[in-house]
Write a protein that holds these residues in place. Sequence first.
Motif, short mmCIF file in Angstrom:
data_model
loop_
_atom_site.label_atom_id
_atom_site.label_comp_id
_atom_site.label_asym_id
_atom_site.label_seq_id
_atom_site.Cartn_x
_atom_site.Cartn_y
_atom_site.Cartn_z
N LEU B 22 -12.94 59.34 40.15
CA LEU B 22 -11.85 60.22 40.61
C LEU B 22 -11.07 60.78 39.43
O LEU B 22 -10.71 61.95 39.41
N GLY B 23 -10.84 59.91 38.44
CA GLY B 23 -10.12 60.36 37.25
C GLY B 23 -10.88 61.46 36.52
O GLY B 23 -10.31 62.47 36.12
N THR B 72 -0.63 55.03 33.03
CA THR B 72 -0.10 56.35 33.36
C THR B 72 0.55 56.97 32.13
O THR B 72 0.26 58.11 31.76
N VAL B 73 1.39 56.18 31.48
CA VAL B 73 2.06 56.68 30.27
C VAL B 73 1.01 57.03 29.21
O VAL B 73 1.05 58.11 28.61
N LEU B 74 0.04 56.12 29.04
CA LEU B 74 -1.00 56.36 28.04
C LEU B 74 -1.76 57.66 28.34
O LEU B 74 -1.96 58.49 27.44
N GLY B 75 -2.16 57.84 29.61
CA GLY B 75 -2.91 59.04 29.99
C GLY B 75 -2.12 60.30 29.73
O GLY B 75 -2.64 61.28 29.17
N ALA B 199 -1.80 61.56 35.05
CA ALA B 199 -1.04 60.38 35.48
C ALA B 199 -1.75 59.69 36.64
O ALA B 199 -1.97 58.46 36.61
N ILE B 200 -2.15 60.46 37.63
CA ILE B 200 -2.81 59.86 38.79
C ILE B 200 -4.15 59.23 38.38
O ILE B 200 -4.45 58.08 38.71
N GLY B 201 -4.94 59.99 37.63
CA GLY B 201 -6.25 59.48 37.19
C GLY B 201 -6.12 58.18 36.40
O GLY B 201 -6.88 57.23 36.62
N SER B 202 -5.12 58.12 35.53
CA SER B 202 -4.97 56.93 34.69
C SER B 202 -4.45 55.74 35.49
O SER B 202 -4.85 54.60 35.25
N ALA B 203 -3.58 56.00 36.46
CA ALA B 203 -3.09 54.91 37.31
C ALA B 203 -4.26 54.32 38.10
O ALA B 203 -4.38 53.09 38.24
#
Lengths: 238, 297
Positions: B22-23, B72-75, B199-203
Amino acid sequence: MGEMLSVKNINVFYGSIHAIRDVSFHVNEGEIVTLIGANGAGKTTTMHAISGLLKLQSGEIDYCGQTISKMEAHKIIRLGLAQVPEGRRVFSGLTVQQNLQMGAYVRRDGKEAIQNDFDMVFELLPRLKERRNQPAGTLSGGEQQMLAMGRALMCKPKMLLLDEPSMGLSPLLVKEIFKIIREVNRNGVTVLLVEQNAKMALEIANRAYVLETGTIKMEGEATELANNIEVRKAYLGC
Amino acid sequence: MQFLSYLINGISLGSVYALIALGYTMVYGIAKMLNFAHGDVIMIGSYVVFFTFGTSGMNPILSIVLSMVVCTVLGVVIERVAYRPLREAPSLAVLITAIGVSYLLQQVAQLTWSSNPKSFISVISGIPFLQPLSLFGGQLTISAETIVTIVVCVVIMVALIWFVNNTSAGHAMLAVSEDRGAAQLMGVNVNATISLTFAIGSALAAVAGALLCSSYPTLQPTTGAMPGIKAFVAAVFGGIGSIPGAFLGGILLGIIENLSKAYISTQLSDAIVFLVLIVVLIVKPTGLLGKKVNVKV
């Protein structure tokens, strides 16, 4: 009738090409102004510069007393300056309804007001109503043009920039589109129209500018230009 | 009965692939780039869970939430620092940058936590009421990890599709993925939309990491690389850019991998997965649910 949009000595580069050279023009509130010119004259570049998709090298663009030439595209539309881009560019995977909904993306004045404008658009463009649940990609060229215009109207613009609305359409459809433009203008929306179809454009416009290789070559009342020998030769084919 | 067990484990593994895919697919659809560092974000997320839950005994749910926040922050930071300056650059430059970011994350992880594998304690084991499911009078046992993985994946999938189709931000994502310029003309802030996508992909990657390491409990700096690549295959398999495609591609890939492990060869299972990709690309280049892109002039 004050000046709504004024473009002052703008220069725009498209990559390394100096596409727009010292172009200045203005549009008064309530007018239809047309910018005519051949392919590659810089019409679309000018449009993109106004709507913020392209950055200026120099010069300034003011709209309703505010300088917009340094603003980002997604903020400019919030001032009521909407563009119907060249080649319609509808969201082909989304339905007609969803496309119109996207047009109302910046609005925060409530569902009811937006619904009213849906009704207004469907009244103006009844063909869209029949096809509201169809993906926009399945519409014909004329219908897509209408959708693109309806979508722009959904943001309740004060001014509409129309880029080649007649492109690739049959003469009959072109007539219909121009009728709609006139009606939109009568409802109080100022129009800046970019066209290769100079004949039709000069018929509905109040004033016109002729753009040639990135510079304004002529300007004047539309009727005046329609009778000008040079314009007739170069753009009207007579 | 054994087949059923392989199948269910395959679906579970596939669910993890789907979450990672998904990411890939959302970022591809919206930013038109392949974020090859995505797999390594999973690895970072797994380390966060390992240290907070595994070592310090934090509440497992809290630990996953923390990991989601970190990822999320990292992404978003990766996008902001490495990809945004290249927004108008040729796609090859972006691709190389993504590979560079991937190695950077792996090397930083290696320097910080060494390359020694750590044994990951299943987060599911930290939640007492989750027990293995025994069926057919004990002939078939499904681990709690498997069940949770599948359920979580389905729930996230449904929520994501709802989000994209029913919220203003979701519509903005659809619009940007179709035509960035036209979306801007509608008033969509493209940079914000792309950040949201990352953000969504990384979460989701954080969740996938915790689930993956709960079922396959070895954690090292390269842990994210292989699942990342396979999830990328899953995304292409399902049709890159399509959210249901990522789901379908992920599940199918997990099943294929697990069944080939069981019936053909453990060593060859990865080769078979990539063979599937090649075949799909030959037969249907747009993937199973991919849309044909009509280029109009």
